[in-house]
Design a protein around this motif. Structure first.
Motif, PDB file in Angstrom:
ATOM      1  N   TYR A 289      72.327 -34.380 -43.478  1.00 43.55           N
ATOM      2  CA  TYR A 289      71.049 -34.987 -43.132  1.00 43.55           C
ATOM      3  C   TYR A 289      70.021 -33.870 -42.900  1.00 43.55           C
ATOM      4  CZ  TYR A 289      73.697 -39.268 -41.915  1.00 43.55           C
ATOM      5  OH  TYR A 289      74.508 -40.382 -41.928  1.00 43.55           O
ATOM      6  N   LYS A 291      66.712 -33.200 -40.881  1.00 38.91           N
ATOM      7  CA  LYS A 291      66.049 -33.835 -39.745  1.00 38.91           C
ATOM      8  C   LYS A 291      64.840 -33.046 -39.275  1.00 38.91           C
ATOM      9  CE  LYS A 291      70.535 -35.643 -38.193  1.00 38.91           C
ATOM     10  NZ  LYS A 291      71.557 -35.606 -37.127  1.00 38.91           N
ATOM     11  N   VAL A 305      61.404 -30.251 -42.197  1.00 38.74           N
ATOM     12  CA  VAL A 305      62.782 -30.478 -41.784  1.00 38.74           C
ATOM     13  C   VAL A 305      63.309 -29.153 -41.242  1.00 38.74           C
ATOM     14  CG1 VAL A 305      65.106 -30.942 -42.611  1.00 38.74           C
ATOM     15  CG2 VAL A 305      63.205 -32.361 -43.393  1.00 38.74           C
ATOM     16  N   TRP A 308      69.763 -29.191 -40.502  1.00 40.52           N
ATOM     17  CA  TRP A 308      70.616 -29.828 -41.516  1.00 40.52           C
ATOM     18  C   TRP A 308      72.012 -29.947 -40.930  1.00 40.52           C
ATOM     19  CZ3 TRP A 308      68.354 -31.487 -45.977  1.00 40.52           C
ATOM     20  CH2 TRP A 308      67.130 -30.935 -46.315  1.00 40.52           C
ATOM     21  N   PRO A 313      73.072 -40.230 -36.771  1.00 41.76           N
ATOM     22  CA  PRO A 313      72.157 -40.735 -35.740  1.00 41.76           C
ATOM     23  C   PRO A 313      72.696 -42.015 -35.108  1.00 41.76           C
ATOM     24  CG  PRO A 313      70.962 -40.136 -37.744  1.00 41.76           C
ATOM     25  CD  PRO A 313      72.422 -40.104 -38.086  1.00 41.76           C
ATOM     26  N   LEU A 318      66.440 -41.362 -33.567  1.00 38.20           N
ATOM     27  CA  LEU A 318      67.200 -40.350 -34.301  1.00 38.20           C
ATOM     28  C   LEU A 318      67.233 -40.654 -35.797  1.00 38.20           C
ATOM     29  CD1 LEU A 318      70.181 -39.739 -31.841  1.00 38.20           C
ATOM     30  CD2 LEU A 318      68.167 -38.291 -32.228  1.00 38.20           C
ATOM     31  N   TRP A 319      67.307 -41.939 -36.169  1.00 36.11           N
ATOM     32  CA  TRP A 319      67.263 -42.291 -37.593  1.00 36.11           C
ATOM     33  C   TRP A 319      65.900 -41.986 -38.193  1.00 36.11           C
ATOM     34  CZ3 TRP A 319      70.935 -42.607 -40.811  1.00 36.11           C
ATOM     35  CH2 TRP A 319      72.193 -43.092 -40.443  1.00 36.11           C
ATOM     36  N   GLN A 321      64.121 -39.548 -37.594  1.00 37.18           N
ATOM     37  CA  GLN A 321      64.007 -38.110 -37.821  1.00 37.18           C
ATOM     38  C   GLN A 321      64.651 -37.675 -39.137  1.00 37.18           C
ATOM     39  OE1 GLN A 321      65.129 -37.444 -33.284  1.00 37.18           O
ATOM     40  NE2 GLN A 321      64.713 -35.488 -34.279  1.00 37.18           N
ATOM     41  N   VAL A 322      65.424 -38.562 -39.778  1.00 37.34           N
ATOM     42  CA  VAL A 322      66.090 -38.213 -41.044  1.00 37.34           C
ATOM     43  C   VAL A 322      65.098 -38.398 -42.192  1.00 37.34           C
ATOM     44  CG1 VAL A 322      67.989 -38.760 -42.603  1.00 37.34           C
ATOM     45  CG2 VAL A 322      68.342 -38.882 -40.125  1.00 37.34           C
TER      46      VAL A 322
END
Length: 402
Positions: A289, A291, A305, A308, A313, A318-319, A321-322
């Motif tokens: 991921y 982030k 980003v 990595w 998440p 947190l999701w 941020q992906v």
């Protein structure tokens, strides 16, 4: 008076008559004394040895040439397999989150389904754009991608008063919306309040004037389902997933990139295709991921980003941020070489300034070791050549939603 023959008379025994008879007599008389010429046994053996050596040399040249050709050809095949595998992954991952990423509060919500009264086996647990399942001990990862399958367009539809109330005989049959843009009968819809409560899947039966109708049936629309109330205009929304694009990519033990995806039958019965092979000679796949950081714990940066990792998440924030995925694919040549041609696992060069988890110094850069799967104690893997393909894939729908 008679005619007189004036032709010259050659007496018998003249030179013209004698030489052929003499030559014939000589040949007849000396026939028994002519010696026959030929090769001796030693000469034949020498010729045979020269011929065998020449044949061996020619054969060796041909074998070497053919081996080099096979190595080159198999290397080309590995290159093609790697490029096709990476291109397929890139095309699928780029559309991850289509249809629901533009409604940030929906990302990460638990998905709840009912088909003929029972939960759909194998259905995605959460509404997330892409899910990485990390392979144990450097084994290949798996990548699951969710998106709407609508080929026209899919946008979240806002629920308006009086909303959907399952306990109400009237309000539990339809979802009033601001507009039914892009919706069509039989589309699978996801009713959303927020990321912390269940997002529930139903099938659109028909479309009225600014209303999405659902009819109780023995399929997706079990009586009283969706069972949550979606009657808060500031929160409730409907996501149009079409036939629900849900595909998972894995690498088999035999070294093949494969997928398993959700399909709907003619009567809209959900099932999964099972393993379908795509490209051979793909022996490993690792994914991370990408982030971004959060500001004050609430707002997500659109970039850059700066981390990595494979940490999954667990919350909506947190999701959000992906924003990207970084993937490496290892392809293998077809040709089994007699000699050992690979002594160590391939290295994935991720750059000197990379923040990727697990990267170690390799010269002036950083590398991640991509382990080649192998049977314990077997060295067969060392007799093949390998090539690493990598790509950073932005999640466009996640970026556009920021």
């Amino acid at each position: 008076m008679g005619l007189i023959n004036m032709s010259p008379v050659r007496p018998y025994g003249s030179a013209h008559d004698r030489w052929p008879r003499a030559l014939q007599a000589h040949l007849q008389g000396s026939a028994g004394s002519i010696q026959q010429g030929g090769f001796t046994l030693i000469e034949l053996m020498i010729g045979l040895v020269v011929g065998l050596v020449s044949t061996l040399a020619i054969t060796q040249i041909l074998l070497t040439s053919e081996g080099q050709k096979r190595t080159t050809t198999s290397g080309s095949d590995a290159q093609v397999s790697g490029v096709l595998a990476m291109d397929t992954l890139r095309n699928t991952i780029q559309i991850a989150g289509y249809g629901f990423a533009s409604l940030p509060k929906s990302i990460g919500c638990p998905l709840e389904t009912k088909f003929k009264g029972a939960a759909v086996a194998g259905f995605a647990a959460n509404l997330v754009p892409v899910l990485i399942t990390d392979g144990a001990d450097s084994a290949p990862d798996s990548i699951r991608v969710l998106a709407s399958s609508k080929t026209s367009f899919s946008v979240p539809l806002t629920v308006i008063d009086p909303g959907y109330v399952p306990a109400d005989a009237t309000l539990g049959r339809a979802f009033p919306v601001v507009a039914a843009s892009g919706a069509a009968a039989n589309d699978l819809m996801v009713a959303v309040n927020d990321a912390s409560s269940n997002c529930q899947v139903f099938q659109l039966s028909s479309i009225g004037t600014n209303v999405l109708n659902r009819t109780d049936d023995a399929k997706w629309n079990t009586a009283g389902f969706p069972s949550n109330a979606f009657n808060t205009p500031s929160n409730s929304a409907i996501i149009n997933m079409g036939e629900f694009s849900d595909v998972t990519y894995t690498v088999s033990d035999a070294g093949t990139l494969q997928f398993n995806r959700l399909v709907l039958g003619a009567d809209f019965t959900p099932s999964y295709t099972g393993i379908v092979s795509l490209y051979s000679n793909i022996v490993n796949m690792q994914a991370y991921y990408g982030k971004a950081s959060a500001i004050n714990g609430t707002t997500v940066l659109t970039g850059p980003v700066n981390a990595w990792n494979t940490t999954q998440p667990t919350t909506n924030l947190l999701w959000l941020q992906v924003l990207a995925l970084r993937i490496a694919v290892v392809s293998r040549s077809d040709q089994y070489e007699k000699e050992v041609v690979t002594t160590t696992d391939p290295l994935w060069d991720v750059g000197a300034n990379s923040a990727i988890d697990g990267a170690a110094a390799c010269g002036t850069s950083k590398c991640v070791t991509l382990k080649i799967p192998r049977t314990d104690g077997s060295t067969d893997w060392q007799h093949y050549r390998y090539k690493v393909f990598d790509s950073i894939i932005p999640l466009r729908n996640m970026l556009w939603s920021q």
